[in-house]
Design a protein around this motif. Structure first.
Motif, PDB file in Angstrom:
ATOM      1  N   SER A  44      -8.130  -5.918  16.101  1.00 27.73           N
ATOM      2  CA  SER A  44      -7.015  -5.079  16.025  1.00 27.73           C
ATOM      3  C   SER A  44      -7.487  -3.624  15.312  1.00 27.73           C
ATOM      4  O   SER A  44      -6.734  -2.769  15.163  1.00 27.73           O
ATOM      5  CB  SER A  44      -5.733  -5.761  15.126  1.00 27.73           C
ATOM      6  OG  SER A  44      -6.356  -6.073  13.785  1.00 27.73           O
ATOM      7  N   SER A  45      -8.684  -3.772  14.724  1.00 30.42           N
ATOM      8  CA  SER A  45      -9.081  -2.559  14.008  1.00 30.42           C
ATOM      9  C   SER A  45     -10.497  -2.088  14.927  1.00 30.42           C
ATOM     10  O   SER A  45     -10.058  -1.914  16.170  1.00 30.42           O
ATOM     11  CB  SER A  45      -9.804  -2.988  12.616  1.00 30.42           C
ATOM     12  OG  SER A  45     -10.339  -2.012  12.036  1.00 30.42           O
ATOM     13  N   TRP A  46     -11.605  -1.951  14.414  1.00 34.82           N
ATOM     14  CA  TRP A  46     -12.661  -1.144  15.146  1.00 34.82           C
ATOM     15  C   TRP A  46     -13.395  -2.534  15.910  1.00 34.82           C
ATOM     16  O   TRP A  46     -14.020  -2.159  16.852  1.00 34.82           O
ATOM     17  CB  TRP A  46     -13.713  -0.704  14.464  1.00 34.82           C
ATOM     18  CG  TRP A  46     -13.010   0.753  13.896  1.00 34.82           C
ATOM     19  CD1 TRP A  46     -11.701   1.214  14.170  1.00 34.82           C
ATOM     20  CD2 TRP A  46     -13.670   1.736  13.193  1.00 34.82           C
ATOM     21  NE1 TRP A  46     -11.580   2.430  13.527  1.00 34.82           N
ATOM     22  CE2 TRP A  46     -12.893   2.839  12.830  1.00 34.82           C
ATOM     23  CE3 TRP A  46     -14.899   1.700  12.519  1.00 34.82           C
ATOM     24  CZ2 TRP A  46     -13.197   4.039  12.262  1.00 34.82           C
ATOM     25  CZ3 TRP A  46     -15.352   2.860  11.860  1.00 34.82           C
ATOM     26  CH2 TRP A  46     -14.503   4.067  11.637  1.00 34.82           C
ATOM     27  N   GLY A  47     -13.106  -3.640  15.612  1.00 38.63           N
ATOM     28  CA  GLY A  47     -13.876  -4.656  16.737  1.00 38.63           C
ATOM     29  C   GLY A  47     -15.389  -4.507  16.478  1.00 38.63           C
ATOM     30  O   GLY A  47     -16.005  -4.840  17.520  1.00 38.63           O
ATOM     31  N   LEU A  48     -15.879  -4.110  15.323  1.00 41.00           N
ATOM     32  CA  LEU A  48     -17.345  -3.666  15.296  1.00 41.00           C
ATOM     33  C   LEU A  48     -18.501  -5.147  15.340  1.00 41.00           C
ATOM     34  O   LEU A  48     -17.713  -6.121  14.543  1.00 41.00           O
ATOM     35  CB  LEU A  48     -17.711  -3.304  13.787  1.00 41.00           C
ATOM     36  CG  LEU A  48     -17.362  -1.599  13.747  1.00 41.00           C
ATOM     37  CD1 LEU A  48     -17.869  -1.125  12.334  1.00 41.00           C
ATOM     38  CD2 LEU A  48     -17.949  -0.780  14.814  1.00 41.00           C
ATOM     39  N   PRO A  49     -19.257  -5.353  16.155  1.00 45.82           N
ATOM     40  CA  PRO A  49     -20.152  -6.389  15.897  1.00 45.82           C
ATOM     41  C   PRO A  49     -20.856  -6.343  14.817  1.00 45.82           C
ATOM     42  O   PRO A  49     -21.088  -5.431  14.245  1.00 45.82           O
ATOM     43  CB  PRO A  49     -21.110  -6.082  17.249  1.00 45.82           C
ATOM     44  CG  PRO A  49     -20.995  -4.731  17.506  1.00 45.82           C
ATOM     45  CD  PRO A  49     -19.577  -4.260  17.144  1.00 45.82           C
ATOM     46  N   PRO A  50     -21.229  -7.541  14.285  1.00 44.18           N
ATOM     47  CA  PRO A  50     -21.957  -7.642  12.904  1.00 44.18           C
ATOM     48  C   PRO A  50     -23.127  -6.618  12.900  1.00 44.18           C
ATOM     49  O   PRO A  50     -23.413  -6.157  11.648  1.00 44.18           O
ATOM     50  CB  PRO A  50     -22.309  -9.381  12.596  1.00 44.18           C
ATOM     51  CG  PRO A  50     -21.435  -9.956  13.384  1.00 44.18           C
ATOM     52  CD  PRO A  50     -21.107  -8.991  14.793  1.00 44.18           C
ATOM     53  N   GLU A  51     -24.057  -6.554  13.894  1.00 47.43           N
ATOM     54  CA  GLU A  51     -25.110  -5.721  13.730  1.00 47.43           C
ATOM     55  C   GLU A  51     -24.638  -4.209  13.663  1.00 47.43           C
ATOM     56  O   GLU A  51     -25.631  -3.396  13.337  1.00 47.43           O
ATOM     57  CB  GLU A  51     -26.043  -5.885  14.931  1.00 47.43           C
ATOM     58  CG  GLU A  51     -25.396  -5.517  16.466  1.00 47.43           C
ATOM     59  CD  GLU A  51     -24.579  -6.777  17.191  1.00 47.43           C
ATOM     60  OE1 GLU A  51     -24.368  -6.673  18.158  1.00 47.43           O
ATOM     61  OE2 GLU A  51     -24.202  -7.721  16.237  1.00 47.43           O
ATOM     62  N   HIS A  52     -23.591  -3.856  13.894  1.00 45.45           N
ATOM     63  CA  HIS A  52     -23.199  -2.364  13.871  1.00 45.45           C
ATOM     64  C   HIS A  52     -22.428  -2.071  12.406  1.00 45.45           C
ATOM     65  O   HIS A  52     -22.037  -0.988  12.191  1.00 45.45           O
ATOM     66  CB  HIS A  52     -22.130  -2.063  15.061  1.00 45.45           C
ATOM     67  CG  HIS A  52     -22.740  -1.932  16.131  1.00 45.45           C
ATOM     68  ND1 HIS A  52     -22.158  -1.455  17.426  1.00 45.45           N
ATOM     69  CD2 HIS A  52     -24.062  -2.307  16.417  1.00 45.45           C
ATOM     70  CE1 HIS A  52     -22.885  -1.623  18.541  1.00 45.45           C
ATOM     71  NE2 HIS A  52     -24.223  -1.809  17.791  1.00 45.45           N
ATOM     72  N   CYS A  53     -22.202  -3.276  11.623  1.00 51.55           N
ATOM     73  CA  CYS A  53     -21.766  -2.865  10.112  1.00 51.55           C
ATOM     74  C   CYS A  53     -22.747  -3.174   9.123  1.00 51.55           C
ATOM     75  O   CYS A  53     -22.884  -4.616   9.130  1.00 51.55           O
ATOM     76  CB  CYS A  53     -20.395  -3.650  10.230  1.00 51.55           C
ATOM     77  SG  CYS A  53     -19.615  -3.330   8.690  1.00 51.55           S
ATOM     78  N   VAL A  54     -23.349  -2.591   8.382  1.00 47.22           N
ATOM     79  CA  VAL A  54     -24.358  -2.908   7.511  1.00 47.22           C
ATOM     80  C   VAL A  54     -23.608  -2.959   6.124  1.00 47.22           C
ATOM     81  O   VAL A  54     -22.778  -2.067   5.780  1.00 47.22           O
ATOM     82  CB  VAL A  54     -25.583  -1.864   7.506  1.00 47.22           C
ATOM     83  CG1 VAL A  54     -26.488  -2.208   6.245  1.00 47.22           C
ATOM     84  CG2 VAL A  54     -26.364  -1.998   8.566  1.00 47.22           C
ATOM     85  N   THR A  55     -23.870  -4.010   5.419  1.00 50.06           N
ATOM     86  CA  THR A  55     -23.232  -4.192   3.926  1.00 50.06           C
ATOM     87  C   THR A  55     -24.408  -4.127   3.145  1.00 50.06           C
ATOM     88  O   THR A  55     -25.236  -5.250   3.063  1.00 50.06           O
ATOM     89  CB  THR A  55     -22.317  -5.540   3.997  1.00 50.06           C
ATOM     90  OG1 THR A  55     -21.327  -5.249   4.837  1.00 50.06           O
ATOM     91  CG2 THR A  55     -21.728  -5.599   2.529  1.00 50.06           C
ATOM     92  N   LEU A  56     -24.515  -3.350   2.063  1.00 45.76           N
ATOM     93  CA  LEU A  56     -25.397  -3.253   0.967  1.00 45.76           C
ATOM     94  C   LEU A  56     -24.639  -3.671  -0.387  1.00 45.76           C
ATOM     95  O   LEU A  56     -23.851  -2.658  -0.988  1.00 45.76           O
ATOM     96  CB  LEU A  56     -25.910  -1.931   0.997  1.00 45.76           C
ATOM     97  CG  LEU A  56     -26.678  -1.357   2.162  1.00 45.76           C
ATOM     98  CD1 LEU A  56     -27.246  -0.145   1.939  1.00 45.76           C
ATOM     99  CD2 LEU A  56     -27.717  -2.291   2.484  1.00 45.76           C
TER     100      LEU A  56
END
Length: 385
Positions: A44-56
């Protein structure tokens, strides 16, 4: 026109510092990162795959952080989002820098200068940039009269949106005992519950206005925002308060159906984005897989709809997709636009496959048969006689 970005061409970097050697700790920041990453991955949001969202979380150096930001800005073709939560500090020249675990007051070299983030985004290739700052004095990033030219004025991109948790002279807030900081908690809550009587898509402009009112009503710091071109029309998700009830029937009147905010196919850049938008069509219609099948008159089954929406490669024939779109209520003119995008992506996929170097097939060694092995032994025995 409001739009959700193509997840295949979008990148996000979420940065948060909760543990400090010389500043007050902010344990809620860790929860911010986890919850926001999960929200960006939601269909329902951006549907980002994990590899496209980096968490630091608690990055050890500014260099490490900037490497992730530059990589995201370079890889994104649609949208790049940079989020920071933690302490915001002001250097002797009155500019904002973001606190790292070892940061100290008035020591800009111990943190991450906001100017570095801005420059990395300016040199990237994304069409749209979003910066969300949940820190004290984050309004400094928006620029001021006579001050440094900010990202919203400099960026040579289609749309830019900067959302700051507090004004340039105000601290942000991390309420004791609450799981999130005040600003990010309100953002997450809006994504989950929506904006009553709001638009179909949670555009950043609408999000900002809603959060400013709701946070002020709670006596909390009012967020600030700045946008350029179409930045305010970029959406962070669908408005849960506006979605039709699942199982509802799209209006039979073509004019009423055309007024719905159907996913815009012109913004699709990748195969992943194609299927994300195709799934959003069903959500917008309010139909279940079974109802799509029933309304199609049996031309597509519920199982066919499920398989279509869960594919990873483009269908080679168009008819099933066209039937699905029309049955959901998408106007004929937009169905034609979808077909044009499908044809473009097919050609693009074929060109990319042709450009890839051929992988040499492994050589196959000859395995002698039993008779051949016996013949070899007899030959060697005879040669010794």
């Amino acid at each position: 026109m409001s739009a959700l970005p193509d997840p295949g061409a979008t990148r996000a970097v979420l940065i948060g510092t909760s543990h400090y050697d010389h500043l007050e700790r902010l344990p809620a920041v860790s929860n911010n990162l986890t919850a926001l990453a999960a929200a960006l991955a939601e269909p329902s949001s951006w549907g980002l795959p994990p590899e496209h969202c980096v968490t630091l979380s608690n990055p050890t150096s500014a260099e490490m952080t900037m490497a992730a930001v530059r990589a995201a800005a370079e890889q994104a073709r649609d949208t790049v989002l940079i989020y920071f939560a933690g302490h915001g500090l002001v250097d002797p020249e009155g500019e904002l820098y973001l606190a790292m675990p070892q940061s100290r007051q008035q020591r800009v070299e111990t943190g991450l200068s906001y100017r570095w983030l801005r420059q990395a985004l300016l040199t990237g290739r994304a069409e749209r940039c979003v910066v969300v700052l949940d820190c004290c004095y984050s309004g400094l990033a928006l620029g001021s009269m006579g001050g440094p030219v900010d990202l919203a004025d400099q960026a040579s991109v289609e749309g830019t949106f900067l959302l700051a948790a507090a004004a340039e002279t105000r601290p942000a807030l991390a309420p004791p005992g609450e799981p999130f900081t005040a600003f990010t908690g309100e953002l997450l809550n809006t994504l989950q519950t929506g904006i009553p009587h709001g638009p179909e898509l949670l555009e950043f402009g609408a999000l900002y206005r809603h959060m400013r009112i709701s946070l002020a009503a709670k006596g909390r710091p009012a967020p600030q925002a700045r946008d350029r071109n179409t930045g305010a029309q970029l959406a962070l998700g669908r408005n849960p308060a506006h979605l039709p009830a699942t199982g509802s029937v799209p209006p039979a009147d073509k004019n009423l159906a055309s007024e719905r905010s159907w996913p815009n196919p012109s913004g699709i850049r990748t195969v992943k984005g194609f299927f994300k938008a195709l799934s959003d069509v069903r959500v917008t219609s309010g139909l279940t897989h079974q109802l799509v099948s029933q309304r199609s008159g049996g031309r597509v089954s519920a199982g066919t709809v499920s398989r279509l929406l869960n594919r990873e490669s483009l269908p080679r024939a168009w008819q099933t997709t066209a039937t699905y779109l029309s049955t959901c209520g998408v106007p004929d003119a937009q169905v034609a636009e979808w077909q044009a995008v499908w044809m473009r992506l097919l050609a693009q996929t074929a060109a990319e496959a042709a450009a890839r170097p051929a992988v040499p097939r492994p050589s196959q060694e000859h395995n002698p048969t039993l008779m051949e092995r016996w013949a070899g032994r007899l030959s060697r025995r005879n040669s010794r006689c």
